[in-house]
Design an enzyme around this catalytic site. Structure first.
Site, PDB file in Angstrom:
ATOM      1  CB  SER A  96      -0.953  -0.040   1.192  1.00 56.30           C
ATOM      2  OG  SER A  96      -1.968   0.949   1.071  1.00 56.30           O
ATOM      3  CG  HIS A 229      -5.960  -2.034   0.464  1.00 55.07           C
ATOM      4  ND1 HIS A 229      -5.289  -1.594  -0.667  1.00 55.07           N
ATOM      5  CD2 HIS A 229      -5.336  -1.446   1.520  1.00 55.07           C
ATOM      6  CE1 HIS A 229      -4.309  -0.774  -0.292  1.00 55.07           C
ATOM      7  NE2 HIS A 229      -4.311  -0.672   1.016  1.00 55.07           N
TER       8      HIS A 229
END
Length: 250
Positions: A96, A229
């Site tokens: 991320s 995610h």
């Protein structure tokens, strides 16, 4: 024994020292994350890879330190902290926010004539694929709701709102850093980029992740996994296997 040898550096955690390793992997956490997120990966890659996990200020044992809310400053600090660790070939892994930060660290290291084996970019669109973000402007309650939705923070921490609030300044700082980051158009690195992402990640589409190929003059490969995610929470064994294979080849 020196602090570098033991990994006792404010920015660096070395959970499983691997003195016989021939490569070193630098792991950079996501927004709100800590070095401990990479403890399982460090354990699995030991002893063939010497894994270093970056600890940002404002969390974990650095909870009393002021957070850094600028990607350029973070990258500069990490490059400085890696100065004693350049004796082995280096690779970078970031998830991320950590993926974009790893790219900036890679740019700086290569600018210092430090050759890199690879950049592993996980769960993040390419630096050039900007989206306007305002999470760092959320209220505390809205920010906590966002964290629970992403499911990337320790579950016990999420269940205790009073404890979670202690970490909100650092988390907000991370979001500000990544949401205000401005990519330098045309900047590329020399090492290969291997990108991983979850097929249900609303924060990184296939096209946005595939754009990482424009950020290297070397090899690019893309691997898609089932998950959102934080696909890495469930897919860590498969990711570790791929990383291990690539590092062995390199």
């Amino acid at each position: 024994m020196s602090s570098a040898a033991t990994g006792q550096n404010a920015w660096i955690r070395r959970f499983h020292p691997a003195p016989e390793a021939r490569t070193r992997l630098i792991c950079l956490p996501h927004a709100g994350g800590s070095a401990n997120y990479y403890f399982p990966i460090s354990a699995e890659l030991f002893p063939s890879v010497d894994v270093l996990a970056v600890q940002y200020p404002g969390r974990g044992d650095r909870i009393r330190e002021s957070s850094v809310d600028n990607m350029e400053t973070l990258a500069d600090c990490i490059v400085d902290a890696l100065e004693p660790w350049r004796d082995l070939p280096l690779a970078l892994f970031g998830h991320s926010m950590g993926a974009t930060l790893a790219f900036e660290v890679a740019r700086r290291l290569e600018g210092d004539a430090v050759p890199l084996l690879a950049l592993f970019a996980s769960g993040r669109r390419a630096p050039s694929r900007h989206r306007t973000g305002t999470v760092h402007l959320y209220s505390d309650d809205e920010l906590m709701a966002e964290l629970k939705k992403l499911n990337g923070t320790d579950s016990q921490l999420l269940e205790d709102s009073s404890v979670l609030r202690l970490f909100l300044p650092a988390i907000r700082s991370d979001y500000k850093a990544i949401e205000t980051y401005v990519h330098q158009s045309g900047s590329v690195i020399k090492c290969p980029i291997y990108a991983f992402f979850g097929d249900r990640d609303t924060g990184a589409t296939l096209e946005e992740v595939r754009a990482w190929r424009t950020h290297t003059v070397s090899r690019f490969e893309l691997t898609e996994f089932p998950g959102g995610h934080f696909y890495l929470n469930e897919q860590a064994p498969a990711v570790i296997e791929i990383v291990s294979k690539y590092l062995a080849k390199l």
